[in-house]
Write a protein that holds these residues in place. Structure first.
Motif, PDB file in Angstrom:
ATOM      1  N   ASP A  59       0.840  -1.206   0.000  1.00 50.39           N
ATOM      2  CA  ASP A  59       0.000   0.000   0.000  1.00 50.39           C
ATOM      3  C   ASP A  59       0.871   1.251   0.000  1.00 50.39           C
ATOM      4  O   ASP A  59       1.728   1.431   0.863  1.00 50.39           O
ATOM      5  CB  ASP A  59      -0.916   0.019   1.224  1.00 50.39           C
ATOM      6  N   SER A  60       0.620   2.121  -0.961  1.00 51.86           N
ATOM      7  CA  SER A  60       1.357   3.377  -1.063  1.00 51.86           C
ATOM      8  C   SER A  60       0.463   4.587  -0.857  1.00 51.86           C
ATOM      9  O   SER A  60       0.879   5.719  -1.127  1.00 51.86           O
ATOM     10  CB  SER A  60       2.031   3.473  -2.439  1.00 51.86           C
ATOM     11  N   LEU A  61      -0.771   4.351  -0.399  1.00 48.08           N
ATOM     12  CA  LEU A  61      -1.749   5.436  -0.279  1.00 48.08           C
ATOM     13  C   LEU A  61      -2.129   5.751   1.156  1.00 48.08           C
ATOM     14  O   LEU A  61      -2.400   6.895   1.488  1.00 48.08           O
ATOM     15  CB  LEU A  61      -3.006   5.078  -1.088  1.00 48.08           C
ATOM     16  N   GLY A  62      -2.167   4.727   2.018  1.00 44.11           N
ATOM     17  CA  GLY A  62      -2.480   4.952   3.429  1.00 44.11           C
ATOM     18  C   GLY A  62      -3.945   5.255   3.668  1.00 44.11           C
ATOM     19  O   GLY A  62      -4.799   5.122   2.785  1.00 44.11           O
ATOM     20  N   GLY A  63      -4.253   5.663   4.914  1.00 43.93           N
ATOM     21  CA  GLY A  63      -5.596   6.086   5.282  1.00 43.93           C
ATOM     22  C   GLY A  63      -6.652   5.018   5.052  1.00 43.93           C
ATOM     23  O   GLY A  63      -6.471   3.841   5.365  1.00 43.93           O
ATOM     24  N   TRP A  64      -7.769   5.443   4.482  1.00 48.83           N
ATOM     25  CA  TRP A  64      -8.911   4.562   4.242  1.00 48.83           C
ATOM     26  C   TRP A  64      -8.518   3.410   3.326  1.00 48.83           C
ATOM     27  O   TRP A  64      -8.996   2.275   3.485  1.00 48.83           O
ATOM     28  CB  TRP A  64     -10.057   5.386   3.636  1.00 48.83           C
ATOM     29  N   ASN A  65      -7.668   3.681   2.362  1.00 50.72           N
ATOM     30  CA  ASN A  65      -7.241   2.646   1.425  1.00 50.72           C
ATOM     31  C   ASN A  65      -6.538   1.506   2.159  1.00 50.72           C
ATOM     32  O   ASN A  65      -6.748   0.323   1.868  1.00 50.72           O
ATOM     33  CB  ASN A  65      -6.309   3.248   0.379  1.00 50.72           C
ATOM     34  N   LEU A  66      -5.699   1.853   3.128  1.00 51.19           N
ATOM     35  CA  LEU A  66      -4.996   0.843   3.914  1.00 51.19           C
ATOM     36  C   LEU A  66      -5.978   0.032   4.758  1.00 51.19           C
ATOM     37  O   LEU A  66      -5.859  -1.200   4.849  1.00 51.19           O
ATOM     38  CB  LEU A  66      -3.945   1.513   4.799  1.00 51.19           C
ATOM     39  N   GLU A  67      -6.954   0.699   5.375  1.00 50.03           N
ATOM     40  CA  GLU A  67      -7.934  -0.009   6.189  1.00 50.03           C
ATOM     41  C   GLU A  67      -8.720  -1.017   5.351  1.00 50.03           C
ATOM     42  O   GLU A  67      -8.955  -2.155   5.777  1.00 50.03           O
ATOM     43  CB  GLU A  67      -8.890   0.992   6.846  1.00 50.03           C
ATOM     44  N   LYS A  68      -9.129  -0.618   4.151  1.00 53.28           N
ATOM     45  CA  LYS A  68      -9.839  -1.539   3.259  1.00 53.28           C
ATOM     46  C   LYS A  68      -8.937  -2.695   2.844  1.00 53.28           C
ATOM     47  O   LYS A  68      -9.400  -3.842   2.703  1.00 53.28           O
ATOM     48  CB  LYS A  68     -10.339  -0.794   2.021  1.00 53.28           C
ATOM     49  N   SER A  69      -7.657  -2.409   2.673  1.00 59.44           N
ATOM     50  CA  SER A  69      -6.721  -3.444   2.232  1.00 59.44           C
ATOM     51  C   SER A  69      -6.619  -4.579   3.247  1.00 59.44           C
ATOM     52  O   SER A  69      -6.447  -5.742   2.873  1.00 59.44           O
ATOM     53  CB  SER A  69      -5.339  -2.834   1.998  1.00 59.44           C
ATOM     54  N   LEU A  70      -6.708  -4.252   4.523  1.00 62.66           N
ATOM     55  CA  LEU A  70      -6.645  -5.290   5.555  1.00 62.66           C
ATOM     56  C   LEU A  70      -7.754  -6.320   5.376  1.00 62.66           C
ATOM     57  O   LEU A  70      -7.570  -7.508   5.660  1.00 62.66           O
ATOM     58  CB  LEU A  70      -6.758  -4.663   6.950  1.00 62.66           C
ATOM     59  N   ARG A  71      -8.887  -5.869   4.877  1.00 62.03           N
ATOM     60  CA  ARG A  71     -10.066  -6.739   4.817  1.00 62.03           C
ATOM     61  C   ARG A  71     -10.062  -7.686   3.625  1.00 62.03           C
ATOM     62  O   ARG A  71     -10.917  -8.576   3.537  1.00 62.03           O
ATOM     63  CB  ARG A  71     -11.339  -5.890   4.833  1.00 62.03           C
ATOM     64  N   ILE A  72      -9.133  -7.527   2.703  1.00 57.84           N
ATOM     65  CA  ILE A  72      -9.077  -8.460   1.565  1.00 57.84           C
ATOM     66  C   ILE A  72      -7.982  -9.512   1.771  1.00 57.84           C
ATOM     67  O   ILE A  72      -7.758 -10.361   0.922  1.00 57.84           O
ATOM     68  CB  ILE A  72      -8.893  -7.723   0.221  1.00 57.84           C
ATOM     69  N   LEU A  73      -7.298  -9.455   2.922  1.00 54.70           N
ATOM     70  CA  LEU A  73      -6.236 -10.410   3.208  1.00 54.70           C
ATOM     71  C   LEU A  73      -6.805 -11.716   3.760  1.00 54.70           C
ATOM     72  O   LEU A  73      -7.815 -11.719   4.464  1.00 54.70           O
ATOM     73  CB  LEU A  73      -5.259  -9.830   4.235  1.00 54.70           C
ATOM     74  N   ARG A  74      -6.129 -12.810   3.482  1.00 53.51           N
ATOM     75  CA  ARG A  74      -6.460 -14.092   4.127  1.00 53.51           C
ATOM     76  C   ARG A  74      -5.990 -14.033   5.584  1.00 53.51           C
ATOM     77  O   ARG A  74      -5.132 -13.211   5.928  1.00 53.51           O
ATOM     78  CB  ARG A  74      -5.758 -15.240   3.409  1.00 53.51           C
ATOM     79  N   PRO A  75      -6.494 -14.912   6.450  1.00 48.97           N
ATOM     80  CA  PRO A  75      -5.947 -14.982   7.816  1.00 48.97           C
ATOM     81  C   PRO A  75      -4.444 -15.238   7.768  1.00 48.97           C
ATOM     82  O   PRO A  75      -3.977 -16.134   7.050  1.00 48.97           O
ATOM     83  CB  PRO A  75      -6.699 -16.167   8.424  1.00 48.97           C
TER      84      PRO A  75
END
Length: 349
Positions: free
Chosen positions: A210-226
């Motif tokens: 992630d090179s954008l941070g903020g909301w983009n980073l928070e959303k990115s966490l939710r597409i990860l596998r455990p």
């Protein structure tokens, strides 16, 4: 020698005459022929990083260099006058927006033989960032799924190619007009961030860069596998970075607070977050150079400016819209072997 400096945060770069670089026993004096521009340069100019990068002003800016060796320090063994080289100088010794720079031997590598000076000058910071994110921190393996945000940018355009070389399935976000461009770099899944929500399309990913941070980073966490990992290069900094950087206890506490929210969110989701502030490495640049010469990595130079246009070039970077990297080039200067007064570096006993 001519150089572009920051004299006061938030002010435009100024061209001034500065003293010649001090060359230590393990330093290499390089005639700058190309210097890449990075978002890091703009963040430094604006003073956004002064807590973790407490530079003394006036400061010669610039974090990427490609050029020719003028001379080497007494204990340098790996380089000689006339070598064509490239580097991301150590964070404490930046200053590539100048006619010459002294770089530690350990931070320097021969430039890829197949690359022009402009292409080589575009690579060091973004290629090292991609390498340290995907190879070191991410340990990307064949068959894994990797999301790289801002795929048409400086870091993204190299990271897509490297992730594909490592055997990953690569998704990226970009604007519609850049879709074919990032596919050509190797992206398997292309998401138009203007019209699509990547969180609704992607799931089960092993790694996000992630090179954008903020909301983009928070959303990115939710597409990860455990057990998946998000690596942020914009921030927020985490406690591990504060320790490695040797920051004082007050700053360490502040940084812990800055990243506490995103780290808590990651923990609740069963994933992790790490901040990456890339470091200089000549050894890694040698490996990257081999990948360039073998046709695995293709430097992307979106725009070239003359050295005199460095302030305008940095402004254009802030406006966005450049594919890959913007680079400034320098013509002339002393030829290899010319006498350049370079005082010896003082050492303390």
């Amino acid at each position: 020698m001519r150089a572009f400096v920051v004299t006061k945060y938030k002010e435009q770069l100024r061209e001034v005459d500065v003293p010649e670089p001090i060359v230590g026993d393990r330093d290499v004096l390089v005639r700058v022929q190309a210097a890449g521009l990075n978002q890091l340069d703009e963040k430094i100019r604006l003073g956004e990083l002064k807590q973790i990068l407490p530079y003394k002003l006036q400061l010669v800016l610039g974090n990427d260099v490609a050029g020719t060796v003028i001379r080497v320090g007494a204990k340098v063994r790996g380089f000689k006058s006339g070598d064509e080289v490239y580097a991301r100088p150590d964070k404490d010794r930046i200053g590539t927006f100048a006619e010459r720079i002294a770089v530690a031997e350990a931070d320097l590598a021969l430039k890829p033989a197949s690359a022009s000076m402009e292409e080589a000058g575009s690579l060091p910071l973004v290629a090292l960032t991609a390498w340290q994110a995907l190879v070191e921190k991410g340990n990307v393996q064949p068959g894994q799924k990797v999301l790289i945000h801002a795929g048409a940018g400086g870091v993204g355009s190299i990271a897509i190619q490297l992730a594909k070389h490592l055997g990953a399935t690569v998704a990226t976000t970009t604007s519609g007009p850049n879709a074919d461009f990032v596919r050509d770099l190797g992206a398997d899944i292309v998401i138009d961030y203007r019209t699509q929500n990547f969180e609704q399309i992607l799931t089960g990913y092993d790694l996000v860069l992630d090179s954008l941070g903020g909301w983009n980073l928070e959303k990115s966490l939710r597409i990860l596998r455990p057990g998946g990992k998000a690596i942020g290069i914009t921030g927020p900094p985490d406690p591990a970075f504060a320790r490695e950087a040797g920051l004082n206890p007050v700053l360490r506490l502040a940084i812990t607070g800055l990243s506490s929210r995103i780290r808590r969110q990651a923990k609740r989701l069963g994933v992790s977050y790490e901040f990456l502030f890339m470091r200089a490495s000549g050894d890694q640049l040698r490996q990257i150079g081999a990948l360039v010469d073998n046709g695995v990595l293709r430097p992307i130079v979106g725009k070239v400016f003359d050295f005199a246009q460095t302030p305008q070039a940095l402004q254009s970077l802030a406006r966005g819209g450049i594919r890959g990297k913007a680079v400034v080039t320098l013509a002339g200067g002393p030829a290899v072997g010319d006498s350049v007064h370079t005082p010896a570096r003082r050492t303390s006993s």
